[in-house]
Design a protein around this motif. Structure first.
Motif, PDB file in Angstrom:
ATOM      1  N   PHE A  19       0.929  -1.245  -0.107  1.00 32.69           N
ATOM      2  CA  PHE A  19      -0.056   0.021  -0.126  1.00 32.69           C
ATOM      3  C   PHE A  19       0.764   1.311   0.185  1.00 32.69           C
ATOM      4  O   PHE A  19       0.718   2.242  -0.712  1.00 32.69           O
ATOM      5  CB  PHE A  19      -1.181   0.080   1.388  1.00 32.69           C
ATOM      6  N   GLY A  28      -5.240   2.547  -5.718  1.00 28.91           N
ATOM      7  CA  GLY A  28      -4.512   1.471  -4.912  1.00 28.91           C
ATOM      8  C   GLY A  28      -4.799   1.405  -3.529  1.00 28.91           C
ATOM      9  O   GLY A  28      -5.980   1.002  -3.275  1.00 28.91           O
ATOM     10  N   GLN A  29      -4.087   2.140  -2.698  1.00 29.65           N
ATOM     11  CA  GLN A  29      -4.423   1.973  -1.308  1.00 29.65           C
ATOM     12  C   GLN A  29      -5.797   2.380  -0.799  1.00 29.65           C
ATOM     13  O   GLN A  29      -6.068   3.313  -1.509  1.00 29.65           O
ATOM     14  CB  GLN A  29      -3.265   3.102  -0.528  1.00 29.65           C
ATOM     15  N   TYR A  62      -4.625 -10.083   4.388  1.00 32.08           N
ATOM     16  CA  TYR A  62      -4.573  -8.780   4.843  1.00 32.08           C
ATOM     17  C   TYR A  62      -2.977  -8.824   5.262  1.00 32.08           C
ATOM     18  O   TYR A  62      -2.587  -9.693   6.115  1.00 32.08           O
ATOM     19  CB  TYR A  62      -5.401  -8.153   5.630  1.00 32.08           C
ATOM     20  N   ASN A  95     -10.817  -8.133   2.566  1.00 32.85           N
ATOM     21  CA  ASN A  95      -9.820  -7.300   1.902  1.00 32.85           C
ATOM     22  C   ASN A  95      -8.821  -8.266   1.520  1.00 32.85           C
ATOM     23  O   ASN A  95      -8.123  -8.804   2.576  1.00 32.85           O
ATOM     24  CB  ASN A  95      -9.393  -6.177   2.780  1.00 32.85           C
ATOM     25  N   TYR A 151     -14.832  -3.696   7.500  1.00 32.40           N
ATOM     26  CA  TYR A 151     -15.811  -3.250   6.422  1.00 32.40           C
ATOM     27  C   TYR A 151     -17.268  -3.482   6.743  1.00 32.40           C
ATOM     28  O   TYR A 151     -17.996  -3.799   5.593  1.00 32.40           O
ATOM     29  CB  TYR A 151     -15.239  -3.625   5.041  1.00 32.40           C
ATOM     30  N   LYS A 191     -12.304   3.741   8.300  1.00 32.31           N
ATOM     31  CA  LYS A 191     -13.140   3.259   7.275  1.00 32.31           C
ATOM     32  C   LYS A 191     -14.790   3.826   7.329  1.00 32.31           C
ATOM     33  O   LYS A 191     -14.935   4.225   6.495  1.00 32.31           O
ATOM     34  CB  LYS A 191     -13.173   1.626   7.367  1.00 32.31           C
ATOM     35  N   PHE A 211     -13.386  -1.884  -2.412  1.00 38.07           N
ATOM     36  CA  PHE A 211     -12.711  -2.392  -3.237  1.00 38.07           C
ATOM     37  C   PHE A 211     -13.234  -3.215  -4.672  1.00 38.07           C
ATOM     38  O   PHE A 211     -14.329  -3.850  -4.334  1.00 38.07           O
ATOM     39  CB  PHE A 211     -11.595  -3.297  -2.604  1.00 38.07           C
ATOM     40  N   ARG A 241      -6.372  -5.219  -7.610  1.00 41.63           N
ATOM     41  CA  ARG A 241      -7.478  -4.651  -6.684  1.00 41.63           C
ATOM     42  C   ARG A 241      -7.577  -3.045  -7.115  1.00 41.63           C
ATOM     43  O   ARG A 241      -6.516  -2.389  -7.029  1.00 41.63           O
ATOM     44  CB  ARG A 241      -7.086  -4.759  -5.170  1.00 41.63           C
TER      45      ARG A 241
HETATM   46  N1  GLN Z   1      -6.376  -1.091   4.559  1.00 42.06           N
HETATM   47  C1  GLN Z   1      -5.885  -0.155   3.473  1.00 42.06           C
HETATM   48  C2  GLN Z   1      -5.896  -0.862   2.149  1.00 42.06           C
HETATM   49  O1  GLN Z   1      -6.239  -2.047   2.100  1.00 42.06           O
HETATM   50  C3  GLN Z   1      -4.478  -0.005   3.650  1.00 42.06           C
HETATM   51  C4  GLN Z   1      -3.801   0.372   4.903  1.00 42.06           C
HETATM   52  C5  GLN Z   1      -2.390   0.547   4.827  1.00 42.06           C
HETATM   53  O2  GLN Z   1      -1.790   1.262   3.980  1.00 42.06           O
HETATM   54  N2  GLN Z   1      -1.594  -0.191   5.794  1.00 42.06           N
HETATM   55  O3  GLN Z   1      -5.583  -0.508   1.164  1.00 42.06           O
END
Ligand code: GLN
Length: 389
Positions: free
Chosen positions: A13, A29-30, A118, A167, A198, A229, A314, A362
């Protein structure tokens, strides 16, 4: 020098956001919104600071905020939780997950995560000294295979980390998944971390499945949430963990030496904001659904195939039909789009121990309409340009 995480670099990210900024790319992206937060939240932060809420908050959290969260959980799941004993305010969900992992596993223990996972889960488990066991979610819909989980469990298994809405796959737990999980851990001392950041972003056709709504799991689970979020403000870094008192006690033993307390004015401001806007989360799913539909509509004429997204903000796209990218691994494809189309995306392979051969990227659609239009138009131009070449 000796590294405790020799295989870990900077998170994908951060890498993608930095490169997007350097190259002036559209950053899909992020995951962070590029639209403004509710101005009232900002006013309340300023009020809290003016009123003098600027010193250390209580270690578990500002009571006003713990109570506001308990009220919401009561309404949503009918839980009469004691906020002092069950709710801990953390530095985003990431700290809740990290502190819980450090509290619950150590050398000789195993923890199970599901790939694509994640990216913070595995390093947190290994830093705790435990072994991280990776089980893939089943393609193409990224479903849990509970038989595989049962087969992976042994007397060393202490923890299972689940995540729904998920995610980066955008899938959501099915009805019955939590029953299956409860059955798999029944009679064993295994805890569950349920990453539900989420929770409010679940699209028609699916329903959020929370461990807090599950009688068999609630007593052994730490459920993790994020105001960043839910309030479109990822920079405030306020999240929380909900867990039974015994688990909360253990979690706080780590939390107090990790982050100790979370920014006091933000906690006050969020508590008041929730009081003033009790309905604030109800519209989130339709708010993001409109953006999801916009992005998939914009990409429809391209050779990027949009995969079904059941939740999160996303969207996965498959680039195997795109002549210029077909055959590239996902990191190369993401780099190519960044450099040649001017669009940052997130490849999926960093979320796997053993990345499968696939062509998925993504995209984040928590963005202003102009950003989504410009991002999609760049992708379409690239697609047209490179398929002619
Ligand atoms: N949760 C965010 C994502 O999935 C990123 C958070 C981060 O950069 N650590 O994009």
């Amino acid at each position: 020098m000796r590294s405790k995480l020799p295989d870990v670099g900077t998170t994908i990210f951060s890498v993608m956001s930095r490169r997007a900024a350097e190259l002036g790319a559209i950053n899909l992206g992020q995951g962070f919104p590029d639209f403004p937060i509710d101005a009232r939240l900002g006013e309340l932060v300023a009020d809290a600071m003016r009123e003098g809420h600027n010193q250390y908050a209580p270690m578990p959290g500002v009571p006003l905020l713990q109570e506001a969260i308990a009220t919401r959980l009561e309404a949503r799941y009918g839980l009469g939780l004691d906020p002092q004993q069950s709710i801990t305010i953390t530095l985003g969900a990431t700290e809740a997950i990290f502190s819980t992992i450090q509290a619950l596993v150590g050398p000789g223990d195993e923890a199970i995560v599901f790939d694509p996972a994640y990216d913070s889960y595995d390093p947190a488990i290994r830093l705790a000294g435990a072994r991280c066991v990776h089980i893939p979610l089943e393609p193409p819909a990224f479903r849990y295979d509970w038989d595989r989980v049962r087969a992976a469990i042994n007397e060393r298994t202490r923890l299972i980390v689940i995540n729904s809405p998920h995610n980066p796959s955008c899938s959501v737990l099915r009805e019955g998944d939590l029953d299956a999980l409860a059955a798999v851990i029944d009679g064993r001392e295994i805890y569950v971390i349920s990453d539900e950041v989420y929770e409010h972003i679940v699209y028609p056709g699916s329903r959020h499945q929370s461990v807090l709504g599950h009688d068999g799991l609630r007593q052994r689970a730490v459920a993790v949430y994020s105001f960043g979020k839910a309030l479109h403000a990822t920079g405030i870094r306020v999240g929380y963990a909900v867990a039974p008192p015994a688990l909360t006690t253990e979690l706080r033993k780590v939390h107090q030496f990790n982050t100790f307390t979370i920014a006091t004015p933000f906690q006050h401001a969020i508590a008041r904001f929730l009081g003033e806007r009790p309905e604030v989360f109800t519209g989130l799913a339709s708010f993001f659904l409109a953006r999801r539909e916009l992005l998939s509509g914009l990409l429809a004429p391209s050779s990027f195939r949009v995969l079904p997204a059941e939740g999160t903000y996303f969207q996965l796209v498959d680039y195997s039909g795109c002549a210029a990218l077909a055959g590239l691994d996902d990191i190369s494809a993401a780099n190519c789009l960044l450099e040649e189309a001017g669009v940052a995306t997130i490849p999926l392979s960093p979320f796997y121990r053993q990345p499968p051969r696939h062509s998925l990227l993504r995209l984040c659609f928590a963005k202003r309409e102009e950003t989504l239009r410009e991002g999609a138009s760049r992708l379409l131009d690239f697609d047209a340009r490179r398929s002619r070449a």
